[in-house]
Design a protein around this motif. Structure first.
Motif, PDB file in Angstrom:
ATOM      1  N   THR A  16     -29.298 -36.893 -26.799  1.00  0.00           N
ATOM      2  CA  THR A  16     -29.424 -35.438 -26.853  1.00  0.00           C
ATOM      3  C   THR A  16     -30.777 -35.012 -27.410  1.00  0.00           C
ATOM      4  N   ASP A  80     -33.711 -31.057 -30.129  1.00  0.00           N
ATOM      5  CA  ASP A  80     -32.331 -31.425 -29.829  1.00  0.00           C
ATOM      6  C   ASP A  80     -31.761 -30.493 -28.770  1.00  0.00           C
ATOM      7  N   PHE A  81     -31.203 -31.077 -27.728  1.00  0.00           N
ATOM      8  CA  PHE A  81     -30.497 -30.334 -26.698  1.00  0.00           C
ATOM      9  C   PHE A  81     -29.006 -30.368 -27.011  1.00  0.00           C
ATOM     10  N   GLU A  82     -28.290 -29.413 -26.457  1.00  0.00           N
ATOM     11  CA  GLU A  82     -26.838 -29.396 -26.556  1.00  0.00           C
ATOM     12  C   GLU A  82     -26.249 -29.951 -25.266  1.00  0.00           C
ATOM     13  N   LEU A  83     -25.300 -30.864 -25.395  1.00  0.00           N
ATOM     14  CA  LEU A  83     -24.573 -31.360 -24.229  1.00  0.00           C
ATOM     15  C   LEU A  83     -23.507 -30.333 -23.872  1.00  0.00           C
ATOM     16  N   ILE A  84     -23.678 -29.663 -22.725  1.00  0.00           N
ATOM     17  CA  ILE A  84     -22.763 -28.579 -22.368  1.00  0.00           C
ATOM     18  C   ILE A  84     -21.779 -28.963 -21.272  1.00  0.00           C
ATOM     19  N   PHE A  93     -27.526 -31.050 -20.155  1.00  0.00           N
ATOM     20  CA  PHE A  93     -28.052 -30.725 -21.479  1.00  0.00           C
ATOM     21  C   PHE A  93     -28.746 -29.372 -21.426  1.00  0.00           C
ATOM     22  N   GLU A  94     -28.756 -28.662 -22.554  1.00  0.00           N
ATOM     23  CA  GLU A  94     -29.313 -27.308 -22.578  1.00  0.00           C
ATOM     24  C   GLU A  94     -30.166 -27.103 -23.827  1.00  0.00           C
ATOM     25  N   LEU A  95     -31.317 -26.460 -23.622  1.00  0.00           N
ATOM     26  CA  LEU A  95     -32.179 -26.011 -24.714  1.00  0.00           C
ATOM     27  C   LEU A  95     -32.429 -24.524 -24.519  1.00  0.00           C
ATOM     28  N   LYS A 112     -32.064 -26.087 -18.697  1.00  0.00           N
ATOM     29  CA  LYS A 112     -31.003 -27.070 -18.498  1.00  0.00           C
ATOM     30  C   LYS A 112     -31.553 -28.285 -17.762  1.00  0.00           C
TER      31      LYS A 112
END
Length: 291
Positions: A16, A80-84, A93-95, A112
């Motif tokens: 991530t 850090d990206f978020e796993l959506i 993944f999203e930033l 994304k």
């Protein structure tokens, strides 16, 4: 946090942090560079919101002469990206812009990165959304590094093959500055590039893309190969550190490019820059095929 996609052919590991691909294994062979600070500590960083370097490490936007500083290849790779989304074949993944990003890149955005595994192929898709009230300017690109050798042989046993075989523009880099030299552009036919250390003695090789592109890394000892293909990504780079004898080579499709020596620092005039109007979405993708 580590995440995995796996089928009966390929196993791929992600993190991530930077939404970075960190391992690609097939039949027990590791194809992706595993990182070594002696050469280059990354694996396959995502380049956003710039590709390459800014002249003097800074830029401004149009008539607003506020200077913003940003390091090479932007900041996405160090966030850090978020796993959506996660299922058997897909990771997304999203930033999203935040106070820290807006200090150096004054836009509201959503970025994304999706990875889709099917058979022996990994599709990587980038989606950029402009959530701001003003036009957004950005570059985006890929930087995967592949082990050389995969398993057998030496660096010089490997070849990069570029297709289609048609005239394209070579855009040289100026090694002391890392900037491109637009005045020295030349039209070339480039098809097969046997790997040698001297091939990269002036840093990365940078070319314009055809509408549909593929670059394949092969060797003369067995049938193992890596193919990277893409559409509508207007530039690509090929790189291995010089003079260090690094055991990898990068195949990098880009929607964007490093600054040129004569830039005025205005990102709205930057060569190769993309623009996105409010509420619009930008998409591009590439595919890695392991054989």
């Amino acid at each position: 946090m580590k995440n995995q996609l796996k089928n009966d052919q390929v196993e791929v590991i992600f993190d991530t942090f930077g939404a970075e691909m960190q391992s690609i294994k097939k039949d027990g062979i590791e194809y992706l560079w595993q990182g070594d600070k002696a050469f280059w500590a990354r694996h396959s960083p995502v380049l956003f919101p710039i590709v390459g370097k800014l002249k003097n490490g800074e830029y401004h936007i149009g008539e607003d002469e506020t200077n913003y500083k940003m390091g090479g290849h932007g900041f996405a790779r160090d966030n850090d990206f978020e796993l959506i989304h996660e299922d058997q074949n897909d990771l997304v993944f999203e930033l999203t812009s935040n106070e820290d990003t807006k200090n150096i890149y004054p836009y509201d955005f959503n970025f994304k990165i999706s990875y889709h595994l099917v058979d022996n192929k990994i599709r990587v898709r980038y989606v950029v959304e402009n959530n701001d009230e003003k036009t957004m300017y950005f570059g985006i690109g890929a930087h995967p590094a592949f082990n050389v050798p995969f398993e057998k042989g030496d660096f010089e046993d490997y070849t990069l093959t570029i297709f289609p075989l048609e005239k394209r523009t070579f855009i040289p880099l100026n090694p002391p500055t890392g900037m491109i030299d637009l005045d020295a552009r030349e039209e070339v036919h480039v098809h097969k590039l046997p790997l040698t250390r001297d091939l990269f003695n002036r840093d990365a090789l940078v070319y314009t893309s055809s509408p549909k592109m593929e670059v394949t890394l092969t060797n003369n000892l067995d049938d193992h190969s890596v193919k990277v293909n893409w559409e509508e990504m207007p530039f690509f780079g090929l790189w291995s550190p010089y003079p260090a004898e690094a055991p990898f080579v990068c195949i990098e499709p880009w929607c964007g490019i490093t600054d040129d020596d004569n830039t005025d620092g205005d990102i709205t005039n930057k060569f190769g820059i993309n623009s996105l109007e409010p509420a619009e979405t930008f998409r591009c993708e590439y595919i890695i095929e392991i054989n």
